[in-house]
Design a protein around this motif. Structure first.
Motif, short mmCIF file in Angstrom:
data_model
loop_
_atom_site.label_atom_id
_atom_site.label_comp_id
_atom_site.label_asym_id
_atom_site.label_seq_id
_atom_site.Cartn_x
_atom_site.Cartn_y
_atom_site.Cartn_z
N GLY A 30 0.53 -1.40 0.03
CA GLY A 30 0.03 -0.08 -0.08
C GLY A 30 0.80 1.35 -0.14
O GLY A 30 1.73 1.43 -0.90
N VAL A 31 0.56 2.20 0.65
CA VAL A 31 1.03 3.49 0.86
C VAL A 31 1.61 3.77 2.49
O VAL A 31 0.78 3.49 3.21
CB VAL A 31 0.15 4.68 0.45
N LEU A 32 2.90 4.24 2.65
CA LEU A 32 3.26 4.43 3.83
C LEU A 32 3.50 6.06 3.89
O LEU A 32 4.37 6.63 3.11
CB LEU A 32 4.75 4.07 4.02
N ASP A 33 2.56 6.66 4.69
CA ASP A 33 2.81 8.16 4.86
C ASP A 33 2.59 8.53 6.22
O ASP A 33 2.63 7.69 7.14
CB ASP A 33 1.62 8.79 3.74
N ALA A 34 2.42 9.96 6.25
CA ALA A 34 2.24 10.27 7.61
C ALA A 34 0.86 9.59 8.50
O ALA A 34 1.11 9.53 9.71
CB ALA A 34 1.85 11.78 7.51
N HIS A 35 0.14 8.95 7.72
CA HIS A 35 -1.11 8.38 8.58
C HIS A 35 -0.51 6.90 8.79
O HIS A 35 -1.06 6.22 9.85
CB HIS A 35 -2.36 8.31 7.52
N ALA A 36 0.47 6.36 8.49
CA ALA A 36 1.05 5.04 8.81
C ALA A 36 2.24 5.39 9.62
O ALA A 36 2.47 4.21 10.07
CB ALA A 36 1.20 4.31 7.35
N LEU A 37 2.70 6.44 9.95
CA LEU A 37 3.82 6.63 10.52
C LEU A 37 3.84 5.88 11.80
O LEU A 37 4.94 5.17 12.49
CB LEU A 37 4.23 7.93 10.87
N ARG A 38 2.70 6.04 12.81
CA ARG A 38 2.48 5.50 13.93
C ARG A 38 2.65 4.01 13.83
O ARG A 38 3.34 3.40 14.88
CB ARG A 38 1.34 6.03 14.83
N GLU A 39 1.78 3.50 13.16
CA GLU A 39 1.82 1.93 13.11
C GLU A 39 3.17 1.29 12.68
O GLU A 39 3.83 0.30 13.13
CB GLU A 39 1.13 1.44 11.91
N LEU A 40 4.05 2.13 11.60
CA LEU A 40 5.32 1.86 11.16
C LEU A 40 6.38 1.79 12.44
O LEU A 40 7.12 0.88 12.77
CB LEU A 40 5.80 2.55 10.15
N GLU A 41 6.37 2.91 13.34
CA GLU A 41 7.19 2.90 14.30
C GLU A 41 7.01 1.96 15.30
O GLU A 41 7.83 1.37 16.07
CB GLU A 41 7.10 4.33 15.09
N GLU A 42 5.71 1.50 15.64
CA GLU A 42 5.38 0.82 16.56
C GLU A 42 5.68 -0.81 16.26
O GLU A 42 6.34 -1.55 17.04
CB GLU A 42 3.85 0.66 16.97
N ARG A 43 5.87 -1.23 14.74
CA ARG A 43 6.22 -2.20 14.25
C ARG A 43 7.58 -2.40 14.62
O ARG A 43 8.32 -3.32 14.94
CB ARG A 43 6.00 -2.37 12.95
#
Length: 112
Positions: A30-43
């Motif tokens: 998909g798309v990793l953008d500002a909306h996905a940043l928190r999820e990414l950092e948690e992972r």
């Protein structure tokens, strides 16, 4: 009237598809953008990643990413007490460009 949601990119996901002491594989789509940043950092805080000697970022299904997410990847890899070897696999040219702008290419090997 056209469906407004039809033009939106697919949902973004970051999953740890494999992890042991030797290697961790993170799969992006998909798309990793500002909306996905928190999820990414948690992972990226997952303890299994800290134990792995190498990380493979499987990005063949990633449509795009922004600089904030690219920097998050760079921070996660370089802040570890013993940084993992990093391989970026299957990234599209636009994703490679963003990773390069963030400096990820300095610490990673890229595979087409």
């Amino acid at each position: 009237m056209a469906d407004e949601h039809a033009a939106r990119p697919q949902a973004r996901t970051v999953t740890i598809s494999e992890a042991d002491e030797q290697r961790a594989i993170l799969t992006f789509s998909g798309v990793l953008d500002a909306h996905a940043l928190r999820e990414l950092e948690e992972r990226l805080l997952d303890q299994r990643l800290r134990q792995a000697h190498s990380w493979v970022l499987e990005m063949s299904d990633l449509e795009q990413t922004d600089l904030a997410c690219a920097y998050a990847l760079l921070r996660a890899v370089t802040r570890a007490p013993q940084p993992a070897a990093l391989t970026v696999r299957g990234a599209r040219r636009n994703v490679q460009r963003t990773l390069r702008h963030a400096g990820v290419d300095v610490v990673a090997t890229t595979e087409e």
